[in-house]
Scaffold this motif. Structure first.
Motif, short mmCIF file in Angstrom:
data_model
loop_
_atom_site.label_atom_id
_atom_site.label_comp_id
_atom_site.label_asym_id
_atom_site.label_seq_id
_atom_site.Cartn_x
_atom_site.Cartn_y
_atom_site.Cartn_z
N MET A 108 0.84 -1.21 0.00
CA MET A 108 0.00 0.00 0.00
C MET A 108 0.87 1.26 0.00
SD MET A 108 -2.99 -1.04 2.67
CE MET A 108 -4.07 -2.44 2.37
N ALA A 109 2.02 1.16 0.70
CA ALA A 109 2.91 2.32 0.76
C ALA A 109 3.59 2.56 -0.58
CB ALA A 109 3.95 2.11 1.85
N PHE A 110 3.68 1.50 -1.37
CA PHE A 110 4.39 1.60 -2.65
C PHE A 110 3.58 2.27 -3.73
CE2 PHE A 110 8.21 0.40 -4.53
CZ PHE A 110 8.96 -0.18 -3.52
N SER A 111 2.32 1.85 -3.82
CA SER A 111 1.55 2.29 -4.98
C SER A 111 0.06 2.13 -4.71
CB SER A 111 1.90 1.43 -6.19
OG SER A 111 1.54 0.09 -5.90
N ASN A 113 -3.27 0.32 -5.19
CA ASN A 113 -3.52 -1.10 -5.49
C ASN A 113 -4.98 -1.49 -5.36
OD1 ASN A 113 -3.12 -2.02 -2.40
ND2 ASN A 113 -1.39 -0.77 -3.03
N ASP A 114 -5.34 -2.46 -6.19
CA ASP A 114 -6.71 -2.98 -6.22
C ASP A 114 -6.69 -4.41 -5.70
OD1 ASP A 114 -7.82 -0.73 -7.44
OD2 ASP A 114 -7.25 -1.44 -9.42
N TRP A 115 -7.57 -4.68 -4.74
CA TRP A 115 -7.69 -6.03 -4.17
C TRP A 115 -9.04 -6.58 -4.60
CZ3 TRP A 115 -4.23 -7.75 0.01
CH2 TRP A 115 -3.21 -6.82 0.30
N MET A 122 -11.53 -3.95 -3.22
CA MET A 122 -11.02 -2.87 -2.38
C MET A 122 -9.99 -2.07 -3.18
SD MET A 122 -11.69 -5.81 -0.59
CE MET A 122 -10.36 -6.69 0.24
N GLN A 123 -10.25 -0.77 -3.29
CA GLN A 123 -9.32 0.11 -4.00
C GLN A 123 -8.57 0.94 -2.97
OE1 GLN A 123 -12.20 2.19 -6.45
NE2 GLN A 123 -11.09 1.46 -8.25
N VAL A 124 -7.24 0.87 -3.03
CA VAL A 124 -6.41 1.55 -2.03
C VAL A 124 -5.44 2.51 -2.73
CG1 VAL A 124 -4.81 1.20 -0.11
CG2 VAL A 124 -6.51 -0.56 -0.62
N ASP A 125 -5.38 3.73 -2.23
CA ASP A 125 -4.42 4.70 -2.77
C ASP A 125 -4.05 5.66 -1.64
OD1 ASP A 125 -2.90 6.39 -4.27
OD2 ASP A 125 -4.53 7.14 -5.53
N TYR A 133 -10.12 3.63 2.09
CA TYR A 133 -10.16 2.86 0.85
C TYR A 133 -11.61 2.73 0.40
CZ TYR A 133 -11.93 -1.19 3.45
OH TYR A 133 -12.71 -2.02 4.21
N ASN A 134 -11.79 2.37 -0.86
CA ASN A 134 -13.14 2.16 -1.38
C ASN A 134 -13.46 0.67 -1.39
OD1 ASN A 134 -13.71 4.87 -1.91
ND2 ASN A 134 -12.66 4.76 -3.89
N LEU A 135 -14.55 0.32 -0.75
CA LEU A 135 -14.99 -1.08 -0.74
C LEU A 135 -16.23 -1.20 -1.62
CD1 LEU A 135 -15.08 -4.00 0.40
CD2 LEU A 135 -16.38 -3.09 2.34
N THR A 136 -16.17 -2.10 -2.56
CA THR A 136 -17.34 -2.38 -3.40
C THR A 136 -17.74 -3.82 -3.17
OG1 THR A 136 -16.37 -0.92 -5.07
CG2 THR A 136 -18.21 -2.28 -5.77
N THR A 137 -19.02 -4.04 -2.97
CA THR A 137 -19.53 -5.39 -2.74
C THR A 137 -20.50 -5.74 -3.86
OG1 THR A 137 -19.46 -4.91 -0.38
CG2 THR A 137 -20.64 -6.89 -1.03
#
Ligand SMILES: Nc1ncnc2c1ncn2[C@@H]1O[C@H](COP(=O)(O)OP(=O)(O)OP(=O)(O)O)[C@@H](O)[C@H]1O
Ligand SMILES: [Mg+2]
Length: 144
Positions: A108-111, A113-115, A122-125, A133-137
């Motif tokens: 997460m610290a690097f870039s 990322n999408d999980w 989960m979209q993390v930036d 982060y954005n959580l989509t279900t």
């Protein structure tokens, strides 16, 4: 500073809990980040802990994708406890490598990322958006 304890007044002190400020989480995540290689290795160790029998690492332009056939996140509670919360303790014997529930912070610290796991995405930036982060279900399961 002087701390006074009133032994005679009979008043009961209020029990308060110490808390961690969110900024310390930011410092921890930033300070544990090393190389991209270590961050990817950490993802592979997580895959093994999730019971994966295969882990695919794919390079495509500037993107790295790591996918596994392990158990994934099976419900929203797991995401809240294990993905969203840093530091949730492990129970004895539930993981070979995982110890601190912090390692995912390296990537997460690097870039950005999408999980993706089952119906969850989960979209993390954190660099650009901070510690959220954005959580989509409910999106369709990912096929390789
Ligand atoms: N590929 C995965 N499949 C299923 N669950 C995963 C996967 N990656 C991470 N998780 C879940 O997210 C949690 C957090 O991962 P993270 O790497 O941050 O911590 P950890 O592996 O438990 O401990 P450590 O800090 O030692 O790496 C894991 O404990 C696991 O519950
Ligand atoms: Mg880990």
């Amino acid at each position: 500073m002087t701390k006074q304890i009133d032994l005679l007044s009979g008043t009961h002190p209020e029990k308060r809990e110490f808390k961690l400020h969110k900024d310390i989480l930011w410092s921890i995540i930033q300070s544990q980040s090393g190389t991209l290689g270590k961050a990817v290795l950490e993802l592979v160790m997580n895959s093994i802990d999730a019971g994966a029998t295969s882990v695919d690492i794919t390079l495509s332009g500037k993107n790295i994708s790591v996918s596994d056939d392990g158990k994934g996140f099976t419900n929203r509670g797991e995401i809240e406890q294990f993905f969203e919360t840093f530091g949730t303790p492990h129970t004895k014997g539930d993981a070979t490598y995982g110890r601190f529930r912090m390692g995912r912070g390296q990537i997460m610290a690097f870039s950005k990322n999408d999980w993706q796991s089952g119906k969850f995405a989960m979209q993390v930036d954190i660099k650009n958006c901070g510690l959220n982060y954005n959580l989509t279900t409910g999106n369709a399961p990912i096929t390789a």
